[in-house]
Design a protein around this motif. Structure first.
Motif, PDB file in Angstrom:
ATOM      1  N   ALA A  23       0.233  17.151  12.632  1.00  0.00           N
ATOM      2  CA  ALA A  23       0.209  16.359  11.391  1.00  0.00           C
ATOM      3  C   ALA A  23      -1.176  16.437  10.739  1.00  0.00           C
ATOM      4  CB  ALA A  23       0.575  14.903  11.687  1.00  0.00           C
ATOM      5  N   CYS A  24      -2.229  16.384  11.547  1.00  0.00           N
ATOM      6  CA  CYS A  24      -3.604  16.414  11.004  1.00  0.00           C
ATOM      7  C   CYS A  24      -3.877  17.742  10.318  1.00  0.00           C
ATOM      8  CB  CYS A  24      -4.624  16.155  12.107  1.00  0.00           C
ATOM      9  SG  CYS A  24      -4.484  17.304  13.479  1.00  0.00           S
ATOM     10  N   LEU A  25      -3.363  18.782  10.904  1.00  0.00           N
ATOM     11  CA  LEU A  25      -3.566  20.119  10.363  1.00  0.00           C
ATOM     12  C   LEU A  25      -2.944  20.236   8.967  1.00  0.00           C
ATOM     13  CD1 LEU A  25      -3.182  23.161  12.625  1.00  0.00           C
ATOM     14  CD2 LEU A  25      -1.960  23.169  10.474  1.00  0.00           C
ATOM     15  N   GLN A  26      -1.826  19.540   8.764  1.00  0.00           N
ATOM     16  CA  GLN A  26      -1.135  19.633   7.473  1.00  0.00           C
ATOM     17  C   GLN A  26      -1.828  18.843   6.371  1.00  0.00           C
ATOM     18  OE1 GLN A  26       3.163  18.972   7.826  1.00  0.00           O
ATOM     19  NE2 GLN A  26       2.967  19.609   9.947  1.00  0.00           N
ATOM     20  N   VAL A  27      -2.564  17.791   6.735  1.00  0.00           N
ATOM     21  CA  VAL A  27      -3.142  16.952   5.676  1.00  0.00           C
ATOM     22  C   VAL A  27      -4.613  17.225   5.395  1.00  0.00           C
ATOM     23  CG1 VAL A  27      -1.509  15.048   6.019  1.00  0.00           C
ATOM     24  CG2 VAL A  27      -3.674  15.052   7.284  1.00  0.00           C
ATOM     25  N   CYS A  28      -5.283  17.974   6.247  1.00  0.00           N
ATOM     26  CA  CYS A  28      -6.713  18.229   6.019  1.00  0.00           C
ATOM     27  C   CYS A  28      -6.887  19.124   4.785  1.00  0.00           C
ATOM     28  CB  CYS A  28      -7.351  18.903   7.231  1.00  0.00           C
ATOM     29  SG  CYS A  28      -9.059  19.402   6.896  1.00  0.00           S
ATOM     30  N   PRO A  29      -7.588  18.657   3.764  1.00  0.00           N
ATOM     31  CA  PRO A  29      -7.743  19.474   2.554  1.00  0.00           C
ATOM     32  C   PRO A  29      -8.607  20.711   2.763  1.00  0.00           C
ATOM     33  CG  PRO A  29      -8.955  17.390   2.346  1.00  0.00           C
ATOM     34  CD  PRO A  29      -8.243  17.341   3.660  1.00  0.00           C
ATOM     35  N   TYR A  30      -9.319  20.799   3.870  1.00  0.00           N
ATOM     36  CA  TYR A  30     -10.211  21.934   4.116  1.00  0.00           C
ATOM     37  C   TYR A  30      -9.671  22.885   5.183  1.00  0.00           C
ATOM     38  CZ  TYR A  30     -13.253  18.795   1.594  1.00  0.00           C
ATOM     39  OH  TYR A  30     -13.760  17.952   0.647  1.00  0.00           O
ATOM     40  N   GLY A  31      -8.491  22.622   5.695  1.00  0.00           N
ATOM     41  CA  GLY A  31      -7.907  23.504   6.708  1.00  0.00           C
ATOM     42  C   GLY A  31      -8.754  23.567   7.966  1.00  0.00           C
ATOM     43  N   VAL A  32      -9.341  22.446   8.343  1.00  0.00           N
ATOM     44  CA  VAL A  32     -10.292  22.445   9.458  1.00  0.00           C
ATOM     45  C   VAL A  32      -9.664  22.397  10.863  1.00  0.00           C
ATOM     46  CG1 VAL A  32     -12.007  20.935  10.578  1.00  0.00           C
ATOM     47  CG2 VAL A  32     -12.316  21.626   8.203  1.00  0.00           C
ATOM     48  N   PRO A  33      -8.767  21.450  11.171  1.00  0.00           N
ATOM     49  CA  PRO A  33      -8.294  21.363  12.571  1.00  0.00           C
ATOM     50  C   PRO A  33      -7.487  22.601  12.952  1.00  0.00           C
ATOM     51  CG  PRO A  33      -7.632  19.420  11.279  1.00  0.00           C
ATOM     52  CD  PRO A  33      -8.112  20.457  10.316  1.00  0.00           C
ATOM     53  N   PHE A  34      -7.626  23.037  14.174  1.00  0.00           N
ATOM     54  CA  PHE A  34      -6.770  24.129  14.648  1.00  0.00           C
ATOM     55  C   PHE A  34      -6.293  23.813  16.061  1.00  0.00           C
ATOM     56  CE2 PHE A  34      -9.811  26.254  17.458  1.00  0.00           C
ATOM     57  CZ  PHE A  34     -11.041  25.845  16.934  1.00  0.00           C
TER      58      PHE A  34
ATOM     59  N   PRO B  41      -7.954  11.746   6.093  1.00  0.00           N
ATOM     60  CA  PRO B  41      -6.493  11.829   6.162  1.00  0.00           C
ATOM     61  C   PRO B  41      -5.998  12.170   7.571  1.00  0.00           C
ATOM     62  CG  PRO B  41      -7.355  13.256   4.416  1.00  0.00           C
ATOM     63  CD  PRO B  41      -8.532  12.690   5.133  1.00  0.00           C
ATOM     64  N   CYS B  42      -6.750  13.018   8.280  1.00  0.00           N
ATOM     65  CA  CYS B  42      -6.319  13.424   9.627  1.00  0.00           C
ATOM     66  C   CYS B  42      -6.263  12.207  10.549  1.00  0.00           C
ATOM     67  CB  CYS B  42      -7.266  14.475  10.190  1.00  0.00           C
ATOM     68  SG  CYS B  42      -8.973  13.917  10.319  1.00  0.00           S
ATOM     69  N   LEU B  43      -7.250  11.349  10.392  1.00  0.00           N
ATOM     70  CA  LEU B  43      -7.325  10.152  11.238  1.00  0.00           C
ATOM     71  C   LEU B  43      -6.188   9.184  10.903  1.00  0.00           C
ATOM     72  CD1 LEU B  43     -10.718   8.468  12.024  1.00  0.00           C
ATOM     73  CD2 LEU B  43      -8.747   7.056  11.506  1.00  0.00           C
ATOM     74  N   ARG B  44      -5.865   9.122   9.582  1.00  0.00           N
ATOM     75  CA  ARG B  44      -4.815   8.196   9.150  1.00  0.00           C
ATOM     76  C   ARG B  44      -3.443   8.603   9.659  1.00  0.00           C
ATOM     77  NH1 ARG B  44      -4.299   8.551   3.716  1.00  0.00           N
ATOM     78  NH2 ARG B  44      -6.344   9.312   3.133  1.00  0.00           N
ATOM     79  N   VAL B  45      -3.161   9.939   9.702  1.00  0.00           N
ATOM     80  CA  VAL B  45      -1.793  10.348  10.030  1.00  0.00           C
ATOM     81  C   VAL B  45      -1.542  10.537  11.524  1.00  0.00           C
ATOM     82  CG1 VAL B  45      -1.435  11.484   7.806  1.00  0.00           C
ATOM     83  CG2 VAL B  45      -2.190  12.841   9.768  1.00  0.00           C
TER      84      VAL B  45
ATOM     85  N   ILE C 149     -17.993  26.697   6.008  1.00  0.00           N
ATOM     86  CA  ILE C 149     -17.010  25.606   5.937  1.00  0.00           C
ATOM     87  C   ILE C 149     -16.812  24.986   7.313  1.00  0.00           C
ATOM     88  CG2 ILE C 149     -14.581  25.021   5.442  1.00  0.00           C
ATOM     89  CD1 ILE C 149     -15.959  25.814   2.901  1.00  0.00           C
ATOM     90  N   ASN C 150     -16.987  23.696   7.393  1.00  0.00           N
ATOM     91  CA  ASN C 150     -16.630  22.976   8.630  1.00  0.00           C
ATOM     92  C   ASN C 150     -16.122  21.586   8.275  1.00  0.00           C
ATOM     93  OD1 ASN C 150     -19.059  21.777   7.983  1.00  0.00           O
ATOM     94  ND2 ASN C 150     -19.666  21.524  10.116  1.00  0.00           N
ATOM     95  N   CYS C 151     -15.875  20.767   9.258  1.00  0.00           N
ATOM     96  CA  CYS C 151     -15.316  19.431   9.021  1.00  0.00           C
ATOM     97  C   CYS C 151     -16.279  18.589   8.196  1.00  0.00           C
ATOM     98  CB  CYS C 151     -15.037  18.761  10.371  1.00  0.00           C
ATOM     99  SG  CYS C 151     -14.447  17.060  10.189  1.00  0.00           S
ATOM    100  N   LYS C 152     -15.744  17.853   7.219  1.00  0.00           N
ATOM    101  CA  LYS C 152     -16.567  17.006   6.353  1.00  0.00           C
ATOM    102  C   LYS C 152     -16.710  15.586   6.904  1.00  0.00           C
ATOM    103  CE  LYS C 152     -16.507  20.388   3.342  1.00  0.00           C
ATOM    104  NZ  LYS C 152     -16.687  21.541   4.179  1.00  0.00           N
ATOM    105  N   HIS C 153     -16.033  15.309   8.017  1.00  0.00           N
ATOM    106  CA  HIS C 153     -16.092  13.958   8.600  1.00  0.00           C
ATOM    107  C   HIS C 153     -15.843  12.923   7.497  1.00  0.00           C
ATOM    108  CE1 HIS C 153     -17.308  15.701  12.413  1.00  0.00           C
ATOM    109  NE2 HIS C 153     -17.996  16.534  11.669  1.00  0.00           N
ATOM    110  N   CYS C 154     -14.729  13.148   6.766  1.00  0.00           N
ATOM    111  CA  CYS C 154     -14.389  12.358   5.581  1.00  0.00           C
ATOM    112  C   CYS C 154     -14.433  10.853   5.843  1.00  0.00           C
ATOM    113  CB  CYS C 154     -12.965  12.693   5.115  1.00  0.00           C
ATOM    114  SG  CYS C 154     -12.633  14.436   4.919  1.00  0.00           S
ATOM    115  N   ASP C 155     -14.853  10.136   4.797  1.00  0.00           N
ATOM    116  CA  ASP C 155     -14.899   8.679   4.871  1.00  0.00           C
ATOM    117  C   ASP C 155     -13.522   8.105   5.181  1.00  0.00           C
ATOM    118  OD1 ASP C 155     -17.091   7.157   4.794  1.00  0.00           O
ATOM    119  OD2 ASP C 155     -17.264   7.050   2.618  1.00  0.00           O
ATOM    120  N   ASP C 156     -12.561   8.429   4.293  1.00  0.00           N
ATOM    121  CA  ASP C 156     -11.201   7.943   4.496  1.00  0.00           C
ATOM    122  C   ASP C 156     -10.400   9.149   4.995  1.00  0.00           C
ATOM    123  OD1 ASP C 156      -8.901   6.488   4.450  1.00  0.00           O
ATOM    124  OD2 ASP C 156      -8.598   6.651   2.286  1.00  0.00           O
TER     125      ASP C 156
END
Ligand code: SF4
Ligand code: SF4
Length: 174
Positions: free
Chosen positions: A85-96, A55-59, A46-53
């Motif tokens: 804030a990014c840690l709370q919205v990432c669906p994969y629990g990636v940022p630390f 959520p971490c970037l948005r918040v 499991i690592n960052c998915k570099h999501c298209d939209d």
């Protein structure tokens, strides 16, 4: 520059932890990819998915999270105020939160290596080729090969457009 994608095939992963070990080495003891094991012994890197939209970037209130020219979601540590804030919205629990750098940290798709024209270390070192990095055409071929081999009900090839819709930015997983 041609956009490249990370391809990750869970069923091919043999759980050797090479990706985690090399990432740990590169990031001074803070691996940005981790291997999890399910009850039925399925390995899940499991690592960052570099999501298209993303959520971490948005918040992020200080725009400390941004997307680079290759599509990777990155952190400008000097702009991070540690609000989590990014840690709370990432669906994969990636940022630390790193006490060492006093900022959020996560996978940057090996930014320094990419600058030198190299691929992310996890993709280069995976002995099972479960993680690969390349242009969309290459990924499309891998996805269709994999679907034809292991998922009989999905023998129909998917199109480039379908792939584009199904993948998050810069990251593909099966
Ligand atoms: S940190 Fe999480 S939300 Fe942000 S891009 Fe990575 S996977 Fe997506
Ligand atoms: S791409 Fe690089 S930084 Fe990201 S998890 Fe793999 S080795 Fe670590």
């Amino acid at each position: 520059m041609e956009r490249k994608y990370l391809y990750l095939d869970y069923l091919t992963c043999i759980g050797c932890e090479t990706c985690e070990t090399v990432c740990d080495f590169i990031h001074g003891g803070n691996p940005h990819i981790r291997i999890y094991v399910t009850e039925n012994k399925q390995y899940l890197p499991i690592n960052c998915k570099h999501c298209d939209d993303a959520p971490c970037l948005r918040v992020c209130p200080t725009n400390a999270i941004y997307r680079d020219e290759d599509g990777a979601v990155r952190i400008a540590e000097n702009r991070c105020i540690g609000c989590l804030a990014c840690l709370q919205v990432c669906p994969y629990g990636v940022p630390f939160y790193s006490l060492k750098v006093k900022a959020i940290t996560k996978c940057d798709m090996c930014a320094e290596r990419r600058e030198e024209g190299l691929e992310p270390a996890c993709a280069e070192m995976c002995p099972a080729e479960a993680i690969q990095y390349g242009p969309l055409e290459m990924v499309l071929e891998l996805v269709n090969e994999r679907r034809a081999k292991n998922i009989p009900e999905h023998r129909r090839e998917i199109t480039k457009e379908e792939l584009r819709k199904s993948v998050s930015s810069g990251y593909v997983l099966l």
